[in-house]
Design a protein around this motif. Structure first.
Motif, short mmCIF file in Angstrom:
data_model
loop_
_atom_site.label_atom_id
_atom_site.label_comp_id
_atom_site.label_asym_id
_atom_site.label_seq_id
_atom_site.Cartn_x
_atom_site.Cartn_y
_atom_site.Cartn_z
N VAL A 1 115.10 -107.96 -43.49
CA VAL A 1 113.91 -108.08 -44.10
C VAL A 1 112.93 -108.72 -43.77
O VAL A 1 112.64 -109.42 -43.25
CB VAL A 1 113.98 -108.02 -45.38
CG1 VAL A 1 112.75 -108.31 -46.41
CG2 VAL A 1 115.97 -108.19 -45.92
N SER A 2 111.84 -107.31 -43.63
CA SER A 2 110.88 -107.67 -42.93
C SER A 2 109.43 -107.96 -44.13
O SER A 2 109.49 -107.26 -44.89
CB SER A 2 110.18 -106.86 -41.71
OG SER A 2 109.17 -107.06 -41.83
N PHE B 1 113.29 -115.35 -50.57
CA PHE B 1 113.69 -114.60 -49.74
C PHE B 1 114.53 -116.11 -49.05
O PHE B 1 116.03 -115.68 -48.80
CB PHE B 1 112.72 -114.37 -48.00
CG PHE B 1 113.52 -114.00 -47.00
CD1 PHE B 1 113.90 -112.72 -46.53
CD2 PHE B 1 114.80 -114.93 -46.51
CE1 PHE B 1 115.26 -112.51 -46.05
CE2 PHE B 1 115.05 -115.03 -45.07
CZ PHE B 1 115.49 -113.39 -44.95
N GLY C 1 114.96 -112.25 -40.73
CA GLY C 1 113.68 -111.63 -41.32
C GLY C 1 112.79 -111.55 -40.38
O GLY C 1 113.04 -112.39 -39.24
#
Length: 292
Positions: free
Chosen positions: A229-230, A263, A271
Motif C-alpha cells: 500500500v502506497s 496502517f 507499504g
C-alpha cells in the motif's frame, strides 16, 4: 466501437480518430500527451533507470483536484495508431525503462489490449489507474498486464460523487482491485523491481482522513496483510480544487500521521510513505508530447 470500457458504460460509438460524445470524450485510438522515462513512481516501479511512462489523455473520472488537469479534463494530447503505440513502447524499452507504465489507461483498454496481443514488451507492463475500472475490463487483460498500480481514492459514495462525479467509485474500484489481486496472486521482484503484483495507492486528502481509515480497513479485511500500500502525502491544490474550501490547502502532519498509524494498527505489513516535501507542482510532468 460501442464503448463499455469503464463503469460509466456510455455505449458511445468511439470512432478511431474522432473525439467521442462519451464521458471521456476520447476516440478509440489512444491519445497520448507524453511518453518518457519517469522517476517519480514508487521505488519498485521507477528503480534507477526510470519507468517507461505513457500518459493517456482524457479520463473516466472528473477529479476536481487532478494534478494532470491539462490532459485529463482539457484533453491535450495526440491520437496515435496501434503501430505507433507499439513503437513507443519499443522506444522506451530501448532507453532502459524498467517497465512500460500505462498511466490512466482505463478508457483505452480495448485499444491497449489489441496492441499488447500483438507486442508484449520484454519488461513488465504496469496498469497505472485511478481505480474506476470495470472488473470485466481487468479480466480481459489477464496475461497481458504484469503489475497493477490502482488508486483507492474514496470509500463513501457522497465523497466520490462530490470530488469525482462517481458515486459508485468504491463499489467498482474494490471489485477491480480484487480481480487484479486474483490475477497476480503473489508479488514477484527482480533486482528490486516489481515484475508481477499489485501496489494499491491512496492519496490522503485534506479534511478527509475518515476516507483513508475506511480504505485501509477494507484492505486489511479483504486482501492479504502483505499487500503493498502506497500512502501518498503529495496532494497539492490543482484544477478546480479552489472551489472546495477543504481542498484549498495541503495536508498537515497530524492528518498524515493518523493514516500511517492506522496502517500499522491494522497489521498491514508492506507499504510506502512519502515525504511531505513531495507536495509540489514541480513533480508534475510536462505534457508536451515528448516521445509521442
Amino acid at each position: 466501437m460501442i464503448c463499455t470500457a469503464c463503469p460509466r458504460a456510455c455505449h458511445t460509438d468511439r470512432e478511431y480518430d474522432k473525439p467521442s460524445h462519451g464521458f471521456c470524450k476520447m476516440p478509440y485510438n489512444a491519445v497520448i500527451a507524453r511518453a518518457a522515462l519517469h522517476m517519480w513512481e514508487e521505488p519498485v516501479i521507477s528503480g534507477t533507470n526510470g519507468s517507461g511512462a505513457i500518459f493517456f489523455s482524457g479520463c473516466s473520472l472528473r477529479c476536481v483536484f487532478c494534478q494532470n488537469y491539462d490532459i485529463s479534463h482539457d484533453d491535450f494530447g495526440k491520437s496515435v495508431s496501434e503501430e505507433r503505440f507499439i513503437d513507443i513502447m519499443k522506444e522506451l524499452v530501448s532507453k532502459g525503462a524498467h517497465n512500460i507504465n500505462l498511466v490512466n489507461p482505463t478508457h483505452f483498454v480495448p485499444f491497449i489490449r489489441g496492441a499488447l496481443e500483438k507486442y508484449k514488451p520484454p519488461v513488465p507492463v504496469v496498469y497505472n489507474t485511478g481505480g474506476y475500472d470495470r472488473a470485466e475490463s481487468i479480466k480481459s487483460l489477464d496475461g497481458l498486464v504484469d503489475v497493477y498500480l490502482p488508486d483507492l481514492k474514496y470509500y463513501d459514495a457522497d465523497v466520490s460523487a462530490k470530488y469525482s462525479a462517481a458515486p459508485d467509485y468504491f463499489e467498482k474500484a474494490s471489485e477491480a482491485v480484487l480481480e487484479m489481486r486474483r490475477q497476480t496472486e503473489t508479488d514477484i521482484f527482480k533486482d528490486g523491481i516489481m515484475q508481477r503484483g499489485v501496489v494499491i495507492r491512496h492519496l490522503v486528502l485534506p479534511g478527509n482522513t475518515a476516507q483513508s481509515v475506511k480504505i485501509l480497513k477494507w484492505i486489511s479485511e479483504n486482501l492479504p496483510h502483505d499487500t503493498f500500500v502506497s500512502i501518498m502525502s503529495q496532494y497539492t491544490p490543482c484544477g478546480e480544487a479552489f472551489k472546495y474550501k477543504e481542498l484549498r490547502r495541503r495536508i498537515v502532519s497530524a492528518e498524515y500521521d493518523k493514516v500511517i498509524n492506522t496502517f500499522f494498527d491494522l497489521g498491514l505489513k508492506n507499504g510506502f510513505m512519502q515525504e511531505r516535501t513531495s507536495a509540489k507542482t514541480g513533480f508534475i510532468p510536462k505534457f508536451d508530447l515528448s516521445g509521442v
